[in-house]
Design a protein around this motif. Structure first.
Motif, PDB file in Angstrom:
ATOM      1  N   ARG A 181       2.321 -22.415   2.974  1.00 24.65           N
ATOM      2  CA  ARG A 181       2.860 -21.413   3.907  1.00 24.65           C
ATOM      3  C   ARG A 181       3.030 -20.054   3.221  1.00 24.65           C
ATOM      4  NH1 ARG A 181       6.532 -25.823   5.107  1.00 24.65           N
ATOM      5  NH2 ARG A 181       5.798 -26.929   6.956  1.00 24.65           N
ATOM      6  N   ALA A 182       3.465 -20.088   1.978  1.00 20.70           N
ATOM      7  CA  ALA A 182       3.644 -18.821   1.244  1.00 20.70           C
ATOM      8  C   ALA A 182       2.306 -18.106   1.092  1.00 20.70           C
ATOM      9  CB  ALA A 182       4.265 -19.093  -0.122  1.00 20.70           C
TER      10      ALA A 182
ATOM     11  N   ASP B 215       0.441 -11.022   1.978  1.00 21.63           N
ATOM     12  CA  ASP B 215      -0.394  -9.861   2.297  1.00 21.63           C
ATOM     13  C   ASP B 215      -1.407  -9.682   1.166  1.00 21.63           C
ATOM     14  OD1 ASP B 215      -1.551  -7.544   3.107  1.00 21.63           O
ATOM     15  OD2 ASP B 215       0.242  -6.280   2.871  1.00 21.63           O
TER      16      ASP B 215
ATOM     17  N   ALA C 190      -0.345 -18.472   3.041  1.00 18.18           N
ATOM     18  CA  ALA C 190      -0.819 -18.053   4.357  1.00 18.18           C
ATOM     19  C   ALA C 190      -0.121 -16.781   4.821  1.00 18.18           C
ATOM     20  CB  ALA C 190      -0.611 -19.187   5.365  1.00 18.18           C
ATOM     21  N   ALA C 191       1.143 -16.619   4.447  1.00 22.56           N
ATOM     22  CA  ALA C 191       1.910 -15.454   4.899  1.00 22.56           C
ATOM     23  C   ALA C 191       1.758 -14.246   3.975  1.00 22.56           C
ATOM     24  CB  ALA C 191       3.393 -15.835   4.999  1.00 22.56           C
TER      25      ALA C 191
END
Length: 200
Positions: A107-108, A113, A110-111
């Motif tokens: 998740r980190a 930038d 995927a999120a």
């Protein structure tokens, strides 16, 4: 556990030997009775019946001994299989608990930038941490299931949604919401997926 199995096997062998000896003693006693008994015509049919009964009893005892030996062998095989499964799946609960770490690292990433130059070293660090974690799981036979682009398999995948998509074959996994894992080939957690269906 091995000592208990060996002790049980030794006790079973002693019991089988005792049963066999008892059957032999019965047969010998009857034979001795025939030899030492009265040789009169009236005694012969009775002695012959006793001898036949003793032979039948010996045969029954032998059959019981064989059955007991077969049952002991089955018990030993079951115990060996249980011990092997205990070794293979000892990490099952622990592995299931730590999978959340891999999920959070996914998740980190995927999120993150990826266009921000200042975050690139941090993103690389998270990627390396995630890779090291997944590799450590793999060394202990915890394998990842990432079925993107593969046909849907209900044994290892859990369909969270079905979406019309004319670009791929129906029943194909088009998105993986959460990766699954297996331990020594046994499903630890199903992969949560989105599956394509035929356009309406």
């Amino acid at each position: 556990m091995a000592e208990e199995q060996n002790k049980a096997q030794a006790e079973e062998q002693v019991e089988l030997q005792q049963e066999s000896e008892q059957a032999e003693n019965v047969a010998e006693g009857v034979v001795e009775g025939v030899v030492e008994g009265d040789a009169g015509d009236s005694a012969e049919p009775d002695l012959a019946a006793q001898l036949e009964a003793a032979r039948q009893e010996a045969a029954d005892a032998k059959e019981q001994a064989l059955r007991a030996a077969a049952e002991a062998q089955n018990v030993r095989r079951r115990a060996e299989k249980d011990a092997e499964n205990a070794r293979k799946y000892a990490l099952e609960k622990f592995a299931a608990d730590v999978l959340v770490v891999a999920d959070n690292l996914d998740r980190a990433l995927a999120a993150a930038d990826t266009e921000n130059e200042e975050l690139k070293p941090l993103i690389e660090g998270v990627e390396l941490t995630r890779k090291a974690f997944v590799d450590a799981l793999a060394r202990h036979k915890v394998e990842q299931i990432d079925p993107a682009g593969q046909p849907f398999d209900p044994e290892f995948h859990e369909a969270m949604a079905m979406v019309p998509n004319p670009d791929v074959e129906p029943n194909t996994v088009i998105d993986v919401m959460q990766k699954g894992y297996t331990l020594n080939g046994r499903l630890l957690r199903a992969a949560m997926v989105v599956v394509a269906k035929a356009a309406e």
